[in-house]
Design a protein around this motif. Structure first.
Motif, PDB file in Angstrom:
ATOM      1  N   GLU B  65       0.801  -1.322  -0.091  1.00  0.00           N
ATOM      2  CA  GLU B  65       0.116  -0.043  -0.058  1.00  0.00           C
ATOM      3  C   GLU B  65       0.844   1.327   0.033  1.00  0.00           C
ATOM      4  O   GLU B  65       0.401   2.250  -0.717  1.00  0.00           O
ATOM      5  N   GLN B  66       1.928   1.189   0.768  1.00  0.00           N
ATOM      6  CA  GLN B  66       2.838   2.384   0.669  1.00  0.00           C
ATOM      7  C   GLN B  66       3.477   2.570  -0.630  1.00  0.00           C
ATOM      8  O   GLN B  66       3.553   3.756  -0.935  1.00  0.00           O
ATOM      9  N   GLN B  69       1.721   4.237  -3.286  1.00  0.00           N
ATOM     10  CA  GLN B  69       1.659   5.876  -3.212  1.00  0.00           C
ATOM     11  C   GLN B  69       2.842   6.236  -4.004  1.00  0.00           C
ATOM     12  O   GLN B  69       2.798   7.848  -4.269  1.00  0.00           O
ATOM     13  N   ALA B  70       4.081   5.596  -4.284  1.00  0.00           N
ATOM     14  CA  ALA B  70       4.983   6.215  -5.015  1.00  0.00           C
ATOM     15  C   ALA B  70       4.847   6.511  -6.360  1.00  0.00           C
ATOM     16  O   ALA B  70       4.057   5.771  -7.016  1.00  0.00           O
ATOM     17  N   PRO B  71       5.273   7.557  -7.051  1.00  0.00           N
ATOM     18  CA  PRO B  71       5.099   7.828  -8.475  1.00  0.00           C
ATOM     19  C   PRO B  71       5.938   6.684  -9.240  1.00  0.00           C
ATOM     20  O   PRO B  71       6.881   6.479  -9.015  1.00  0.00           O
ATOM     21  N   GLY B  72       5.289   6.200 -10.115  1.00  0.00           N
ATOM     22  CA  GLY B  72       5.754   5.295 -11.269  1.00  0.00           C
ATOM     23  C   GLY B  72       6.822   6.204 -12.271  1.00  0.00           C
ATOM     24  O   GLY B  72       7.635   5.176 -12.578  1.00  0.00           O
ATOM     25  N   ALA B 259       8.721   2.350   1.503  1.00  0.00           N
ATOM     26  CA  ALA B 259       7.703   2.408   2.596  1.00  0.00           C
ATOM     27  C   ALA B 259       8.184   3.704   3.560  1.00  0.00           C
ATOM     28  O   ALA B 259       7.146   4.466   3.885  1.00  0.00           O
ATOM     29  N   LEU B 260       9.350   3.733   4.076  1.00  0.00           N
ATOM     30  CA  LEU B 260       9.783   4.477   4.988  1.00  0.00           C
ATOM     31  C   LEU B 260       9.399   6.143   4.078  1.00  0.00           C
ATOM     32  O   LEU B 260       8.931   7.219   4.770  1.00  0.00           O
ATOM     33  N   SER B 261      10.181   6.235   3.166  1.00  0.00           N
ATOM     34  CA  SER B 261       9.884   7.654   2.220  1.00  0.00           C
ATOM     35  C   SER B 261       8.623   8.013   2.234  1.00  0.00           C
ATOM     36  O   SER B 261       8.082   9.076   2.304  1.00  0.00           O
ATOM     37  N   PRO B 266       4.246  11.225   1.897  1.00  0.00           N
ATOM     38  CA  PRO B 266       3.527  10.345   0.762  1.00  0.00           C
ATOM     39  C   PRO B 266       3.573  10.920  -0.486  1.00  0.00           C
ATOM     40  O   PRO B 266       3.587  12.185  -0.987  1.00  0.00           O
ATOM     41  N   GLY B 267       3.948  10.020  -1.623  1.00  0.00           N
ATOM     42  CA  GLY B 267       4.191  10.425  -2.994  1.00  0.00           C
ATOM     43  C   GLY B 267       5.536  10.798  -3.287  1.00  0.00           C
ATOM     44  O   GLY B 267       5.814  11.190  -4.478  1.00  0.00           O
TER      45      GLY B 267
END
Lengths: 479, 479
Positions: B65-66, B69-72, B259-261, B266-267
């Protein structure tokens, strides 16, 4: 033998294949292919093709019908059955450098001799990475021209027990190869049942098959020995400068040669050949290890599979004058795509230097290292619970190391590829061991391999019969 | 920027991916990952993960889930807009060697200096094949340890106008990088909107993130600058000896860092990192250019795409002590799979020698040649009627040559890849030109490139502000 069960790296779309298909069909029917052999021309005329002078214009469907008669895979027998080969499918067979007039050993570049030929045969026999003994390992300039082929075949037959490639310089030389092969394998029926030699038939590209090559091809196909029909394409000289045009020409040339073999003997084994690179448009020199040749190779594999034929391509090619960094990266620039394409017959896979003008001892060892490494690389991973090593993680935890973990101790001897030549010594140890570059170490390996060489056993009577044949023929040829 | 629109060479089946998926899920939930940072531990605890001491055991679904949130894909701005980068998708960005304490130039191997650092920055600026200026081009041993990062960032900012990589040796160094980047780009808002630097965060594998790296990561992620979360896996030492186990560990480590980042911001942009090879089980030395590392690289690309993340892997890695044949083939043994996998961020893509201990001028040029050549190779063929060159065949006919054909004359300047370093000179011309090996020629190219170097223009006020910052901080740091 190595079986390449990894995926093929196919880069041509169905549309692209269709465009190429239209291209070769137009080329064979409108421009046609020249055959410098009345026997070939007669055979094509009798089969209903349009013959004008020495040019044959083909019905493309006739070519595909002939090609469909060729076996998709076949066996080759060696005098040592453990070296028998299977050609086609996912099997890859590797043969060394072919045809170089010069050799390089360390700092010395010189005319090749018969002794060099023998030494390359000994290297080829020793390294398991080479499946075939090859053919013209170098051109022995000190052996008489007319009978040289006898010396080469005899050396290949006696110093190795692997499948060798037959002489193609004339119909006579092809017949000599066949006679000597019959002696070694116990008669014509033996080798017609399972072929025992393979011959490289080069096209005089563009679109012309020459008389001596055709005569040799006909002799081999009549005897059911496989021929590699190889368009010889240095783009810019023997073909147009665009890869698609070279591919179309390659199909036209290869299929026309393959069709001839099928007319000579329906079902005769053939290999779709490719020798495809480009020239430097400034100097006219051939270039190897180029991006264009890698792209051409990947396409060639896809095309050969499209026709259901085993194919020859690739090798450890380089333009470099020395076994240096360029030789290393150019060789791999062709050899890695050779594996990606699943090439069935790989000529020039060890020892090639300087655009094929030089057979090089050090380069031979460098290339064997590449072959070893790539075989390892193209072996599919086993992915199961055991390979996930969960217990090792539970044992080692966070920030530790795995050197002493049970999972490591159980596998440390075989878990990784162990190089023949490459060094990962730290700087101090490397200096202590002599501080040699890869070429220097390769030279040592070549020398120690030749020193440790042991000839494969051969029945005395057979050897005597071969020698008798060579002596008789040498005298007939006036040498 | 180079866009790799060729097919990816995927070698993992759906079943294999599922097995690996089960593996990392078990690893993060049962063994967990250590974080040497109370801020990280607090963040994970607050997000409901099980924290025991410094170990976090994860709900695998929390990680995915985390990660979601990261951009592809994301952009990176350079001070010269023509060097802006896009990270992800089919884009590939290349950065030079990173982190070597020594340099090699010709016969000399020595401690790296700040002058070496500057010279490598000048090479990187000049060659179009390098998209990023990189970071620690070498470790300048003559610059004071505490303020060295200021000298390096200043050199990267002024001698190049490409995207540079930020310092990660401490939270302070990361903050200095950010402050200097703000000066160069006109303020914090400017770089938060479009990131301008990227930081390499290495894991202390197995399964442990160290305090200094974490502090740097947190600083960069807070500022919305991308971090490359890189498991550092030499199989046999930092991971089990099987590739599947290393892949599972790599996923566990990378996802936990990512996940930490995302908890920090978020993002926040991230790159799934991979540094994956093996040790020699006899000597314990790291080995590069191995078949295992190539296989691992191909799998890594497939895994990163599975998670929808841009990824870093590969490079021109080698164990060789010299820019010799081994350096050439080992570099390509990793670099070709780097392209086959469509790697988005390629660190160590020029200049790496001796297992990363040495930044080498000659190897830099050799690698630039490989990058040029591979870009050409991974450009899809145009296959249309024009490329089939039927008219050229009609013009040339059988057994002729294409040197003077109209189709050739219209294309001869651009039709083939033209090498920077590789020589296809015939033997006589090569001797006449000095008979140098590739390393010797590479040295000449490196020297002439440095001689012709021109610094990119920089506003005087900005330069003065950067210098002022460096002077102030150097004094605060006591150097």
């Amino acid at each position: 033998m190595f079986r390449n069960t990894m995926p093929r790296y196919d880069i041509l779309s169905e549309d692209a294949l269709a465009t190429l298909d239209g291209g070769w069909r137009r080329l064979v029917s409108e421009v046609g292919v020249e055959f410098a052999s009345s026997r070939a021309l007669d055979a094509f005329a009798a089969a209903g093709q349009e013959v004008e002078g020495s040019t044959v214009r083909f019905d493309p469907d006739f070519l595909t019908e002939q090609v469909a008669q060729a076996p998709g895979e076949f066996d080759l027998q060696a005098r040592n059955p453990s070296h028998n080969l299977h050609v086609g499918g996912d099997h890859m067979a590797f043969a060394p450098v072919y045809g170089a007039p010069f050799v390089r050993e360390g700092e010395v570049r010189r005319d090749a001799t018969l002794q060099d030929f023998r030494r390359f045969a000994m290297l080829t026999q020793t390294f398991d990475e080479l499946d075939s003994a090859g053919g013209v390992l170098c051109e022995p300039s000190d052996a008489p021209l007319d009978s040289r082929h006898l010396d080469m075949i005899y050396a290949l037959q006696t110093l190795t027990d692997k499948v060798y490639m037959g002489s193609v310089i004339s119909a006579d030389a092809a017949r000599d190869t066949l006679c000597m092969t019959e002696i070694l394998f116990g008669g014509r029926a033996q080798i017609e049942q399972t072929p025992a030699t393979v011959a490289l038939i080069n096209c005089n590209s563009p679109l012309r098959w020459d008389d001596r090559m055709l005569e040799a091809q006909i002799a081999y196909s009549e005897a059911n020995q496989p021929v590699v029909l190889s368009p010889f394409l240095l783009m810019g000289a023997m073909s147009p400068v665009t890869v698609p045009a070279a591919l179309v020409q390659q199909i036209a040339e290869a299929l026309s040669g393959i069709a001839l073999s099928q007319l000579i003997r329906p079902g005769a084994p053939v290999i779709f050949g490719s020798f495809l690179s480009n020239i430097d448009m400034q100097s006219g020199s051939p270039q190897f290890g180029t991006p264009e040749s890698a792209i051409g190779l990947l396409c060639t594999g896809q095309i050969a599979r499209h026709f259901g034929l085993p194919f020859r391509a690739g090798g450890a090619l380089t333009s470099s004058q020395l076994p240096d960094a360029q030789a290393g990266y150019e060789a791999l620039m062709t050899l890695l795509p050779t594996f990606l394409a699943g090439t069935n017959w790989v000529l020039h896979s060890a020892g090639w230097l300087e655009g094929g003008l030089v057979s090089c001892y050090e380069k031979f060892v460098i290339d064997v290292e590449l072959l070893r490494s790539l075989r390892h690389e193209f072996t599919p991973l086993e992915i199961d619970e055991d390979a996930l090593a969960f217990d090792a993680h539970a044992e080692v935890g966070h920030g530790g190391h795995f050197l002493g973990a049970m999972h490591t101790l159980e596998r440390f001897r075989t878990c990784f590829y162990r190089p023949l030549l490459s060094s990962s010594d730290n700087f101090e140890r490397w200096i202590k061991r002599g501080g040699q570059d890869a070429a220097g170490r390769a030279r040592d390996i070549s020398a120690s391999t030749l020193e440790a060489y042991e000839p494969p056993p051969l029945d005395d009577a057979v050897r005597a019969e071969l020698e008798e044949y060579v002596t008789k023929r040498r005298s007939e040829l006036g040498d």
